[in-house]
Structure formats: structure tokens, C-alpha cells
Write an enzyme that holds these catalytic residues in place. Structure first.
Site, PDB file in Angstrom:
ATOM      1  CG  ASP A   1      -2.126  -0.933   0.976  1.00 33.53           C
ATOM      2  OD1 ASP A   1      -2.592  -1.012  -0.175  1.00 33.53           O
ATOM      3  OD2 ASP A   1      -2.572  -1.576   1.931  1.00 33.53           O
TER       4      ASP A   1
ATOM      5  CG  ASP B   1      -7.663  -3.894  -2.320  1.00 32.31           C
ATOM      6  OD1 ASP B   1      -8.029  -4.924  -2.905  1.00 32.31           O
ATOM      7  OD2 ASP B   1      -8.073  -3.577  -1.204  1.00 32.31           O
TER       8      ASP B   1
END
Ligand code: GLY
Length: 396
Positions: free
Chosen positions: A118, A178
Site C-alpha cells: 500500500d 486493490d
């Protein structure tokens, strides 16, 4: 007036009236955000609870309605600085620039964090926007260091960046949808450095994800696990959705946004067509509510009595505004849908001014299977909402 003149007058009047209405919506939404975010900043300045844990960035509200703060190493750390940069982009008010810099720079040390896929969210939303709006060598260095750290998680046999390093994991090499969002940092790093490596990793990841994450109807799985020896996809599951074969709303949104961004960065028509297919899938969901704010999973069992996910709606709106600029066939449709979403978010999903610690939108759902962050404000919804408003403004 003759009939034809009357008709032309009506068409022009309707056009100018609707442009004006959208401008008003954007301006009033930013005025609201200005009030709420100053209120939030005051709260954060007074927040002393968990300073020992370095919890200095707002993420969401907990079940008791208290603010949930996170440290710079949390995957959501970059969204609040990003929100502040968007406030600056809209207003050109130095107040927001100073605050955006203050909060972005709390993430400086994360550039060397090799433990998270991330990093793109974290560093691109904070430093990437910072560099775009106020370029400096310091910010460029952070972006390049972060891209190098992120590329450390790439495996050339698999062709993807690894998502999680879980202990006792059921997966060998999990890759989640994601992760498409983290590629933007890599594309940016190649442009800034001239080093094609980052871009090649991003393209490989996007291509593999296209091959393995999507069903024939262009809906996506959440987690694909890869064999580390052969590089083959070995299982397709969910983590945050209702079931392996269900349609986790935010996952669909990440895919739509990710392939739209890949088209912007590469000009590769395959990505454009793919983004259009994903959009088509999302917009034709029979379980999509009339206001276009999806349930957290579009195949959740108790629809219509399921929580919504405002964050998915905001990501979809932002992606559709961008896609409307590239799509020859569906441009007007995408823009109209995104207009409906931002109108409904602004009118119906806003906390009252001075409540909810200054968050801008309620009713996001983070992780329903764990009963975590269900039906609460979450900072990434705000980030993509403000981004959508800015994109709408730029479209004119
Ligand atoms: N990247 C985690 C989420 O979308 O909740």
C-alpha cells in the site's frame, strides 16, 4: 418566437442551468469541507490519547463514534494529507498548503517501508499530490525512494507485486485487486527518474491482474494466490467481500480506477477497453441502488438491508470522470453517472456540520467480515470524493 428558436433557447437554457447547478454543488461541497476539516484539525491538535503509538492521522470513527487515529505506517495514512492537498488545489489558500505539508511530511520515513504493497496509496496521495502542486527535490526523492521500496515486492516469475506478508497465511503469494491503485506511484517514478523499471513492473502487474483477477463478466475477485515456483494462479478468494464468488463493491471500484489510470499512463487501448467493460459491469448491477451508492457487496445476502459503501461510490465517481475524457462511446454516460453519485453523496451522505469529528461523508464500509469500520466515515471516501469534485470542475 418560432418553434425552432424556442427549441434552441430551451436547449441552451437547460445546458447553462445544469452547468451552473454542478458548479454550485462543487463550490458548496468545498465550502462544507472547509468548515468540517478545520473542525477536524482542531480535534486532531487536541488528540493526546495515543501519541506514544504515534497515532497522528485520522482514519475513521470507531463503533462508539470516537475518532480512530493511525500511525504513518497504516495503509490509510496518506489519505488525510491528500485531502488537505485537494483543499489547497481547490482554494489556493496557503492555510491548506501549510497543513498539507505538515501532515504529508509525517510520512517521510515510510519511503523505506518494504513491508506493504500500500505504499502507493500512502506516498502517492500525500507526496505525489504535494509534488504535483508544489514541486521540490525533497518530495521527488521521497517518491523515488518509495517506488524503489515498492518494487522490492515484485517477483518476476509471478509478474506481480505481492500484497500481504501474513503469518500463518492460507496463501503463498496473495495479490489483491486493490493493488492496482499502487501502480500510479510506479508510473510517476519512471517519469521522474527516466528509469523504465518501475513502469515495466506496473504494466506487468496490470496485465497479470487482467488475466487472473477477472471473471468473464468483468467482475473481479479480491485475492488471487500465485504459486511461487511456477508463477501460476492457484486460487481465487475473497478477504473483505461476502464470499469468494461475490462482488465486493470497493474491489470493483479499485479495478475501474486502476485500469483507467493505466490507460492514462500508457495509452494502451487494451486498458481503456477493459475499464469500459468494468464500468459496464458495475453500472448494470441489478442490486445497485437507485442513488448509485452501492451496498458493501453487491451480492450480500440481505440486500436491501445491508450497509452501503460510500467509499466505493466516491472511487467510482472519480474514475468515471477520468474515463469520460478517454471513452469515445460512453463519455456522456460516465459523466452523467458520476454527476448523480456526487450529487447524492453531497446531498444525502453528509454529517451535519460540526459533527462526526469533521469527517465529510458517513456510511462507508471498511471490512464487513471482521465487522470493522462498518457504516462509518472513512478517510479514503473523503479523498476520492474531493478528487471527483475537482475532476468534475476541471471537465467544466
Ligand atoms: N485496501 C484495502 C481496502 O480497500 O479496504
Amino acid at each position: 418566437m418560432r418553434k425552432i428558436e424556442t427549441l434552441i433557447f430551451i436547449i441552451f437554457f437547460t445546458f447553462f442551468y445544469s452547468c451552473n447547478k454542478t458548479d454550485n454543488l462543487i463550490d458548496s461541497s468545498f465550502q462544507y469541507a472547509d468548515v468540517q476539516l478545520r473542525y477536524m484539525l482542531n480535534h486532531i491538535a487536541e488528540y493526546k490519547d495515543d501519541l506514544s503509538n504515534n497515532r497522528i492521522l485520522p482514519r475513521s470513527l470507531d463503533v462508539n463514534g470516537n475518532i480512530y487515529m493511525v500511525s504513518p505506517s497504516d495503509w490509510c495514512s496518506g489519505f488525510f494529507p491528500g485531502v488537505l492537498w485537494y483543499m489547497y488545489e481547490y482554494s489556493h489558500d496557503n492555510f491548506w498548503k501549510v497543513k498539507a505539508k505538515e501532515y504529508a511530511e509525517k510520512l517521510a520515513g515510510q519511503r523505506f517501508n518494504k513491508g506493504t504493497h500500500d505504499l502507493g496509496f500512502m506516498i502517492y496521495c500525500s507526496y505525489g499530490n504535494g509534488y504535483r502542486l508544489s514541486p521540490s527535490e525533497e518530495y521527488k526523492t521521497v517518491l523515488l525512494d518509495a517506488a524503489e521500496s515498492l518494487s522490492f515486492r515484485y517477483d518476476s516469475i509471478i509478474g506481480c507485486i505481492k500484497s500481504w506478508d501474513l503469518k500463518d497465511s492460507p496463501w503463498q503469494y496473495p495479490v489483491i485487486i486493490d493493488n492496482m491503485m499502487n501502480l500510479e506511484l510506479l508510473f510517476e517514478a519512471s517519469k521522474l527518474s527516466g528509469n523504465k523499471k518501475y513502469r515495466e513492473i506496473a504494466i506487468s502487474h496490470a496485465d497479470k491482474t487482467m488475466e487472473n483477477h477477472f471473471r468473464p463478466d468483468y467482475s473481479s475477485y479480491h485475492v488471487v494466490d500465485y504459486d511461487t515456483i511456477t508463477g501460476a494462479a492457484i486460487s481465487k478468494n475473497t478477504h473483505q467481500g461476502y464470499s469468494d464468488e461475490s462482488v465486493w463493491a470497493r474491489g470493483q471500484a479499485w479495478g475501474l480506477y486502476g485500469y483507467t489510470m493505466c490507460y492514462r499512463e500508457t495509452g494502451d487501448i487494451r486498458y481503456l477497453k477493459f475499464a469500459e467493460k468494468i464500468a459496464d459491469f458495475i453500472l448494470n448491477q441489478k442490486n445497485m441502488p437507485d442513488d448509485l451508492i452501492p451496498y458493501w457487496d453487491l451480492l450480500a445476502p440481505n440486500i436491501p438491508n445491508e450497509p452501503r459503501d460510500v467509499s466505493a461510490a466516491a472511487i467510482i465517481a472519480s474514475a468515471l470522470y477520468e474515463l469520460s475524457e478517454y471513452s469515445q462511446e460512453y463519455s456522456a454516460r460516465y459523466k452523467n453517472v458520476a454527476d448523480t453519485i456526487i450529487k447524492n453523496l453531497s446531498n444525502n451522505y453528509r454529517p451535519k456540520t460540526g459533527t462526526m469529528y469533521g469527517f465529510l461523508l458517513h456510511s462507508s464500509t471498511g471490512h464487513w467480515p471482521r465487522k470493522s469500520e462498518v457504516n462509518v466515515p472513512i478517510i479514503y471516501a473523503e479523498y476520492y470524493y474531493l478528487e471527483a469534485l475537482l475532476r468534475r470542475k476541471a471537465l467544466g
